[in-house]
Design an enzyme around this catalytic site. Structure first.
Site, short mmCIF file in Angstrom:
data_model
loop_
_atom_site.label_atom_id
_atom_site.label_comp_id
_atom_site.label_asym_id
_atom_site.label_seq_id
_atom_site.Cartn_x
_atom_site.Cartn_y
_atom_site.Cartn_z
N GLU A 209 2.35 11.98 3.95
CA GLU A 209 1.77 10.64 3.89
C GLU A 209 1.79 9.92 5.23
OE1 GLU A 209 3.53 8.66 0.54
OE2 GLU A 209 2.66 10.09 -0.86
N LYS A 343 -1.79 4.94 -10.31
CA LYS A 343 -2.43 6.11 -9.69
C LYS A 343 -3.50 6.58 -10.67
CE LYS A 343 1.69 7.82 -7.27
NZ LYS A 343 2.79 8.83 -7.33
#
Length: 436
Positions: A209, A343
Site C-alpha cells: 500500500e 470495501k
C-alpha cells in the site's frame, strides 16, 4: 432511458501483478463506463467470493477467466437492453442470476466490475461527474464532503515482508483546512519518515500500500518513528496530525488457544489483555482510530473493547463487518465497534455498498471508505467517499500510482466543486467517531 447495448469483460493486471476483472458497459448514445475490481490480502472469512480459476499453469492459479466469462456471457445476456440508470435493478439482476449467498458462481469480482461500470456509464449519460451521480443514488443529491485521509505510512502484517505484527500504522492530517493541504502534510511526513528510517539504518522499501516496511523491534517503535517524522516535518502530533492503526487481529489470532500472538514482539495476549495493550498505546500516542482490534469471530472481545475504548477511540470493523448489512445490523444491536470500513468488493455491488453506508450512518456509526491491498488505476472510491459524504478515506501512502490515482481524483473533485462555487467541507478530525 440509458439503454445498455454491450457489456465487455477482460482480464487485466493489478498492483501486485495478479489478474483482476475489468468491465466495460456501453450505452445507446455512445456512453461508456469502465471499472476494475480490487483484491484483498488479509480478507474476512465472510466476504463475498473473489472467483479465481485455480489453474496453476496460468498466473499461479490466480487467473480470472471464469469471472470474465461470466461477464461476457451470463451477465451480459441478462442486462443488455436494461436501463443503466436503474442501478438497484441491474445489481439485483446479477445477484439473482448468481443465486449464491456469497456471489461464488460468477464471483464478486465480476459482479462488482459490472456494477461500477454501469454507474459510470449512467453518470456519463446524465452529464454528471461520478460523485454527483453516486450522491443521487444515495438519496442525498448535492451533499458532499471531502474525506480525511488515513495514510498507511508503515506497513506490517500481510501487507509487508517484515516482522511487524500490526498491519497498518496511519497518519491523519487533521490540522489541514482542505483535502489538498492534507495531502501536502501527508507527503511531507512521508518523506521525513524515509529520512528517519534511513538514519536508523532501516529499510525504506515499500509494501503493497505504498508505506515503508522496515523490520522494527516493536509496534511502539513504529509509532515512535512516525512521531519523529511528524516533528521533523514541522508539525505537532495530536494537533496537526493524529494516528490510526489497522491491527488486522485475525491474522495473528490463534483460534486453538484464543490468544493474540504477536510473533514480532514475542508476546501473547488474551482478548482483554490485547484491548488493554491497545489502550496503553492510545495513552502514549494520539491514536484516534483502531481497525479490527480483535479477531473477526471474537464478538465478546469486541464488545469489551468497545466498552473500554469506544467513547474516545473510533473502533472500525473491517473483517468484522465485511461491508455486509446483515452482519452490521447484528453488530449495531450488540453494541460492537462504532464504525465500519467500506470495501465494495467485500459485498460485491454498488447498491449493497450504499446500503451499508446508510445503515452505519443511521445508527451513529462512521463509515471509512477503503481501497484494497491489490488495486488498479480505478479511482471510484474517491467519488464514493465524496458522493456519500463519508468523511474518511483509506487509500494508502504517498507512493505507488495505484494509491496516488485516488488522491489525484480527490484533488480534481475538490477543485471542481470550488470552481463551481459549491466547495465541499473538509471536516478533519470532526469526521472521526468520538472526536467531534
Amino acid at each position: 432511458m440509458a439503454k445498455i447495448v454491450k457489456v465487455i469483460g477482460r482480464e487485466i493486471i493489478d498492483s501486485r501483478g495478479n489478474p483482476t476483472v475489468e468491465a466495460e458497459v456501453h450505452l445507446e448514445g455512445g456512453f461508456v463506463g469502465l471499472a476494475a475490481a480490487p483484491s484483498g490480502a488479509s480478507t474476512g472469512s465472510r466476504e463475498a467470493l473473489e472467483l479465481r480459476d485455480g489453474d496453476k499453469s496460468r498466473f499461479l492459479g490466480k487467473g480470472v477467466l471464469k469471472a470474465v466469462g461470466a461477464v461476457n456471457n451470463e451477465i451480459a445476456g441478462a442486462i443488455v437492453g436494461k436501463d443503466a440508470s436503474n442501478q438497484a435493478e441491474i445489481d439485483q439482476i446479477m445477484i439473482d442470476l448468481d443465486g449464491t449467498e456469497n456471489k461464488s458462481k460468477f464471483g464478486a469480482n465480476a459482479i462488482l466490475a459490472v456494477s461500477l461500470a454501469t454507474a459510470k456509464a449512467a453518470a456519463a449519460s446524465k452529464g454528471l461527474p461520478l460523485y454527483a451521480y453516486i450522491a443521487e443514488l444515495n438519496g442525498t443529491p448535492g451533499v458532499y464532503s471531502m474525506p480525511l485521509p488515513m495514510m498507511n505510512i508503515i506497513n506490517g502484517g500481510e501487507h509487508a515482508d517484515n516482522n511487524v505484527d500490526i498491519q497498518e500504522f496511519m497518519i491523519q492530517p487533521v490540522g489541514a483546512k482542505t483535502l489538498r493541504e492534507a495531502l501536502r502534510i501527508g507527503a511531507e511526513v512521508f518523506h521525513n519518515l524515509a529520512k528517519v528510517l534511513k538514519a536508523k539504518g532501516l529499510n525504506t522499501a515499500v509494501g503493497d500500500e505504498g508505506g515503508f516496511a522496515p523490520n522494527l523491534g516493536s509496534n511502539a517503535e513504529a509509532l515512535a518513528c512516525i512521531k519523529e517524522a511528524v516533528e521533523k516535518a514541522g508539525y505537532v502530533l495530536g494537533k496537526d496530525v493524529t494516528l490510526a492503526m489497522d491491527c488486522a487481529s485475525s491474522e495473528f489470532y490463534n483460534k486453538e488457544n484464543g490468544k493474540y500472538e504477536m510473533k514480532g514482539e514475542g508476546r501473547s495476549f488474551t482478548s482483554q489483555e490485547f484491548t488493554h495493550y491497545l489502550e496503553e498505546l492510545c495513552k502514549q500516542y494520539p491514536i484516534v482510530s483502531i481497525e479490527d482490534g480483535q479477531d473477526e469471530s471474537d464478538w465478546e472481545g469486541f464488545a469489551y473493547q468497545t466498552k473500554v475504548l469506544g467513547d474516545k477511540v473510533q473502533l472500525v470493523g473491517d473483517d468484522l463487518f465485511v461491508t455486509n448489512t446483515k452482519i452490521l445490523k447484528e453488530g449495531i444491536e450488540k453494541g460492537i465497534a462504532n464504525s465500519i470500513l467500506i470495501k465494495f468488493n467485500q459485498i460485491g455491488s454498488l447498491t449493497e455498498t450504499l446500503a451499508a453506508i446508510k445503515m452505519a450512518k443511521d445508527a451513529g456509526y462512521t463509515a471509512v471508505i477503503s481501497h484494497r491491498s491489490g488495486e488498479t488505476e480505478d479511482a471510484t472510491i474517491a467519488d464514493l467517499a465524496v458522493g456519500t459524504a463519508a468523511g474518511q478515506i483509506k487509500t494508502g501512502s504517498m507512493s505507488r500510482s495505484d494509491r496516488i490515482a485516488k488522491y489525484n481524483q480527490l484533488i480534481r473533485i475538490e477543485e471542481a466543486l470550488e470552481r463551481a462555487g459549491t466547495p465541499a467541507p473538509f471536516l478533519g478530525l470532526k469526521a472521526v467517531k468520538g472526536q467531534a
